[in-house]
Design a protein around this motif. Structure first.
Motif, PDB file in Angstrom:
ATOM      1  N   LYS A  50       0.834  -1.202   0.000  1.00 34.51           N
ATOM      2  CA  LYS A  50       0.000   0.000   0.000  1.00 34.51           C
ATOM      3  C   LYS A  50       0.870   1.255   0.000  1.00 34.51           C
ATOM      4  O   LYS A  50       1.976   1.276   0.546  1.00 34.51           O
ATOM      5  N   VAL A  51       0.384   2.290  -0.641  1.00 33.96           N
ATOM      6  CA  VAL A  51       1.126   3.548  -0.762  1.00 33.96           C
ATOM      7  C   VAL A  51       1.433   4.135   0.607  1.00 33.96           C
ATOM      8  O   VAL A  51       2.535   4.646   0.852  1.00 33.96           O
ATOM      9  N   LEU A 106      -6.473   0.328   0.677  1.00 35.17           N
ATOM     10  CA  LEU A 106      -6.632  -0.551  -0.490  1.00 35.17           C
ATOM     11  C   LEU A 106      -5.726  -0.139  -1.640  1.00 35.17           C
ATOM     12  O   LEU A 106      -5.454  -0.938  -2.552  1.00 35.17           O
ATOM     13  N   ILE A 107      -5.260   1.107  -1.620  1.00 34.99           N
ATOM     14  CA  ILE A 107      -4.498   1.634  -2.767  1.00 34.99           C
ATOM     15  C   ILE A 107      -3.033   1.250  -2.657  1.00 34.99           C
ATOM     16  O   ILE A 107      -2.323   1.669  -1.738  1.00 34.99           O
ATOM     17  N   THR A 108      -2.584   0.448  -3.608  1.00 37.17           N
ATOM     18  CA  THR A 108      -1.188   0.028  -3.650  1.00 37.17           C
ATOM     19  C   THR A 108      -0.413   0.860  -4.679  1.00 37.17           C
ATOM     20  O   THR A 108      -1.008   1.584  -5.491  1.00 37.17           O
ATOM     21  N   CYS A 109       0.886   0.729  -4.648  1.00 38.38           N
ATOM     22  CA  CYS A 109       1.720   1.393  -5.660  1.00 38.38           C
ATOM     23  C   CYS A 109       1.342   0.913  -7.054  1.00 38.38           C
ATOM     24  O   CYS A 109       1.369   1.694  -8.014  1.00 38.38           O
ATOM     25  N   LYS A 110       0.980  -0.347  -7.164  1.00 37.90           N
ATOM     26  CA  LYS A 110       0.590  -0.890  -8.468  1.00 37.90           C
ATOM     27  C   LYS A 110      -0.670  -0.219  -8.991  1.00 37.90           C
ATOM     28  O   LYS A 110      -0.810  -0.004 -10.204  1.00 37.90           O
ATOM     29  N   HIS A 111      -1.578   0.139  -8.098  1.00 35.88           N
ATOM     30  CA  HIS A 111      -2.779   0.856  -8.538  1.00 35.88           C
ATOM     31  C   HIS A 111      -2.416   2.214  -9.128  1.00 35.88           C
ATOM     32  O   HIS A 111      -3.040   2.672 -10.091  1.00 35.88           O
ATOM     33  N   LEU A 112      -1.404   2.871  -8.582  1.00 34.01           N
ATOM     34  CA  LEU A 112      -0.964   4.153  -9.148  1.00 34.01           C
ATOM     35  C   LEU A 112      -0.299   3.936 -10.499  1.00 34.01           C
ATOM     36  O   LEU A 112      -0.464   4.744 -11.419  1.00 34.01           O
ATOM     37  N   LEU A 113       0.443   2.852 -10.636  1.00 30.28           N
ATOM     38  CA  LEU A 113       1.100   2.539 -11.911  1.00 30.28           C
ATOM     39  C   LEU A 113       0.101   2.230 -13.013  1.00 30.28           C
ATOM     40  O   LEU A 113       0.376   2.461 -14.194  1.00 30.28           O
ATOM     41  N   THR A 114      -1.047   1.702 -12.638  1.00 32.27           N
ATOM     42  CA  THR A 114      -2.027   1.236 -13.632  1.00 32.27           C
ATOM     43  C   THR A 114      -3.225   2.163 -13.774  1.00 32.27           C
ATOM     44  O   THR A 114      -4.153   1.863 -14.523  1.00 32.27           O
ATOM     45  N   MET A 115      -3.222   3.299 -13.063  1.00 33.27           N
ATOM     46  CA  MET A 115      -4.325   4.271 -13.095  1.00 33.27           C
ATOM     47  C   MET A 115      -5.625   3.668 -12.574  1.00 33.27           C
ATOM     48  O   MET A 115      -6.717   3.998 -13.048  1.00 33.27           O
ATOM     49  N   THR A 116      -5.522   2.803 -11.576  1.00 36.18           N
ATOM     50  CA  THR A 116      -6.720   2.167 -11.015  1.00 36.18           C
ATOM     51  C   THR A 116      -6.850   2.441  -9.516  1.00 36.18           C
ATOM     52  O   THR A 116      -7.295   1.573  -8.763  1.00 36.18           O
ATOM     53  N   GLN A 146       2.196   2.815   3.249  1.00 37.62           N
ATOM     54  CA  GLN A 146       3.334   2.186   3.935  1.00 37.62           C
ATOM     55  C   GLN A 146       4.597   3.024   3.775  1.00 37.62           C
ATOM     56  O   GLN A 146       5.479   2.994   4.625  1.00 37.62           O
ATOM     57  N   TYR A 147       4.655   3.794   2.681  1.00 36.59           N
ATOM     58  CA  TYR A 147       5.858   4.570   2.374  1.00 36.59           C
ATOM     59  C   TYR A 147       5.699   6.056   2.682  1.00 36.59           C
ATOM     60  O   TYR A 147       6.664   6.699   3.123  1.00 36.59           O
ATOM     61  N   ILE A 148       4.518   6.610   2.463  1.00 33.24           N
ATOM     62  CA  ILE A 148       4.370   8.065   2.648  1.00 33.24           C
ATOM     63  C   ILE A 148       3.425   8.418   3.797  1.00 33.24           C
ATOM     64  O   ILE A 148       3.114   9.579   4.015  1.00 33.24           O
ATOM     65  N   GLY A 149       2.986   7.402   4.541  1.00 31.00           N
ATOM     66  CA  GLY A 149       2.127   7.647   5.689  1.00 31.00           C
ATOM     67  C   GLY A 149       0.659   7.721   5.308  1.00 31.00           C
ATOM     68  O   GLY A 149       0.303   7.879   4.131  1.00 31.00           O
ATOM     69  N   THR A 150      -0.194   7.615   6.302  1.00 31.03           N
ATOM     70  CA  THR A 150      -1.643   7.682   6.059  1.00 31.03           C
ATOM     71  C   THR A 150      -2.095   9.136   5.951  1.00 31.03           C
ATOM     72  O   THR A 150      -1.357  10.059   6.293  1.00 31.03           O
ATOM     73  N   GLY A 151      -3.302   9.317   5.445  1.00 33.70           N
ATOM     74  CA  GLY A 151      -3.853  10.661   5.319  1.00 33.70           C
ATOM     75  C   GLY A 151      -3.417  11.397   4.068  1.00 33.70           C
ATOM     76  O   GLY A 151      -3.619  12.605   3.951  1.00 33.70           O
ATOM     77  N   TRP A 152      -2.858  10.668   3.109  1.00 31.70           N
ATOM     78  CA  TRP A 152      -2.458  11.326   1.854  1.00 31.70           C
ATOM     79  C   TRP A 152      -3.659  11.505   0.926  1.00 31.70           C
ATOM     80  O   TRP A 152      -3.562  12.188  -0.090  1.00 31.70           O
ATOM     81  N   THR A 153      -4.800  10.910   1.293  1.00 27.89           N
ATOM     82  CA  THR A 153      -6.062  11.130   0.585  1.00 27.89           C
ATOM     83  C   THR A 153      -7.109  11.595   1.602  1.00 27.89           C
ATOM     84  O   THR A 153      -6.836  11.682   2.806  1.00 27.89           O
ATOM     85  N   SER A 154      -8.323  11.859   1.105  1.00 24.82           N
ATOM     86  CA  SER A 154      -9.450  12.177   1.988  1.00 24.82           C
ATOM     87  C   SER A 154     -10.343  10.959   2.211  1.00 24.82           C
ATOM     88  O   SER A 154     -11.439  11.061   2.760  1.00 24.82           O
ATOM     89  N   GLU A 155      -9.898   9.808   1.790  1.00 24.92           N
ATOM     90  CA  GLU A 155     -10.678   8.586   1.956  1.00 24.92           C
ATOM     91  C   GLU A 155     -10.627   8.115   3.414  1.00 24.92           C
ATOM     92  O   GLU A 155      -9.789   8.575   4.206  1.00 24.92           O
ATOM     93  N   THR A 156     -11.495   7.192   3.735  1.00 21.80           N
ATOM     94  CA  THR A 156     -11.385   6.537   5.034  1.00 21.80           C
ATOM     95  C   THR A 156     -10.092   5.735   5.046  1.00 21.80           C
ATOM     96  O   THR A 156      -9.530   5.401   3.990  1.00 21.80           O
ATOM     97  N   LEU A 157      -9.607   5.420   6.232  1.00 24.95           N
ATOM     98  CA  LEU A 157      -8.366   4.660   6.336  1.00 24.95           C
ATOM     99  C   LEU A 157      -8.495   3.312   5.621  1.00 24.95           C
ATOM    100  O   LEU A 157      -7.567   2.876   4.930  1.00 24.95           O
TER     101      LEU A 157
END
Length: 354
Positions: free
Chosen positions: A123-124, A142-152, A126-137
């Motif tokens: 998960k993202v 659920l968002i992994t680095c792979k999701h950022l790589l794949t636009m998902t 894990q590297y940049i800390g929580t709270g980088w979005t406005s989503e619930t924890l």
């Protein structure tokens, strides 16, 4: 008499085949060429050596100039076949890559993974800390680095901003493909994981190892790369050679293969921030529509592409050992990464060798 003629034909055919085989053996195999890391030396190959159509060159160059191009390069086996500059642009002028530079971020993420600094399945946060979005924890986790790589990522794509307030839940990660600037968070991931600034890590692990020039420039929320056209061509050549520069592994082939093949089931024409030609369907930025067929039907099916705003292009065609670069202003009024410009341009490129 008939048998005699038949025997003569067989003998002549054998002699002819032997001669052709002998002549073929005298033609040296074309090896992949890599230019020196410093200086301006770069081997060339002529249109006539390739047995291409010389009469197709000028129509191609005229079209490029008409469509606001600043530079254009074709490499075959690493050697320069065409290199042209237009409208006051030169070989030493830097120009922005726009979203074509997403592929640099993809590559650096792979390099950091092969150095065991990160895992794209983690998960993202894990590297940049929580709270980088406005989503619930729970949603954010659920968002992994792979999701950022794949636009998902599942984040709302109606804004380009990437501050936490702008990163709002739209769907669960992995369930929706949407072109989004949130991929830049991977640069933060790589920086945190490596303990270096993004630019220092990039320069050390990629730029300097393949002889590129260039710098990262902050434009709004985007960190945009600028370089010479030849530097863009160097990166394309690295990718043509599956992540190797000469005999040096810059990016391992396993990650390269993942990055340049379909990465999820929603947009078949997308890898890890690379566009893929020749798939049965694809999605475009700012759209949830599924378009049938290949992204650029006039281009080779095995081509993968780095595409940026105002028609910045890296085309890599493994079947032809070819890399093509186009930099410039928007070819038409439409400034999206993909436009009819690609289709017509490829008609003129393919006229060179068909």
């Amino acid at each position: 008499m008939t048998k005699t003629i038949f025997k003569l034909l067989v003998i002549l055919s054998f002699i002819s085949c032997s001669k052709e085989s002998s002549e073929a053996q005298t033609i040296p195999a074309q090896t992949m060429y890599f230019p020196p890391l410093t200086g301006t030396t770069w081997e060339t190959q002529s249109i006539s050596d390739l047995k291409w159509n010389q009469s197709a060159v000028q129509p191609l160059l005229d079209y490029l100039e008409l469509k606001n191009s600043k530079s254009f390069i074709i490499l075959v086996n690493g050697r320069i076949v065409l290199e042209n500059y237009f409208n006051g642009h030169t070989a030493t002028t830097n120009w922005y890559w726009a979203s074509a530079g997403k592929t640099l971020t993809s590559t650096m993420t792979g390099i950091a993974q092969q150095e065991n600094l990160l895992n794209i399945n983690n998960k993202v946060s894990q590297y940049i800390g929580t709270g980088w979005t406005s989503e619930t924890l729970a949603q954010e986790n659920l968002i992994t680095c792979k999701h950022l790589l794949t636009m998902t990522s599942g984040l709302d794509d109606t804004t380009d901003d990437v501050d936490p307030a702008s990163l709002v839940y739209k769907a669960n990660a992995g369930s929706r493909w949407a072109y989004h600037n949130v991929y830049v968070k991977l640069q933060d991931v790589v920086a945190k994981a490596s303990g270096q600034t993004w630019e220092n890590y990039f320069n050390t692990k990629l730029r300097d190892k393949i002889g590129m020039n260039g710098t990262w420039v902050q434009l709004g929320v985007n960190s945009v790369y600028t370089s010479t056209t030849r530097s863009m061509a160097r990166f394309g050549l690295l990718m043509l050679n599956k992540g190797k520069w000469d005999n040096n592994v810059i990016l391992n082939e396993s990650y390269f293969n993942e990055a340049t093949n379909t990465s999820q089931t929603i947009n078949l024409g997308y890898g890890y921030l690379w566009w893929l030609n020749g798939k049965t369907n694809y999605h475009l930025p700012q759209s949830q529509l599924t378009f049938q067929g290949s992204i650029i039907p006039t281009a080779p099916n095995d081509m993968f592409m780095a595409l940026g705003k105002n028609d910045q292009k890296i085309y890599v065609i493994p079947s032809k050992n070819m890399v093509i670069i186009r930099m410039g202003d928007a070819a038409d009024d439409v400034n999206l990464a993909l436009s009819d410009f690609d289709k017509t341009l490829w008609q003129k490129i393919s006229a060179l060798y068909q």
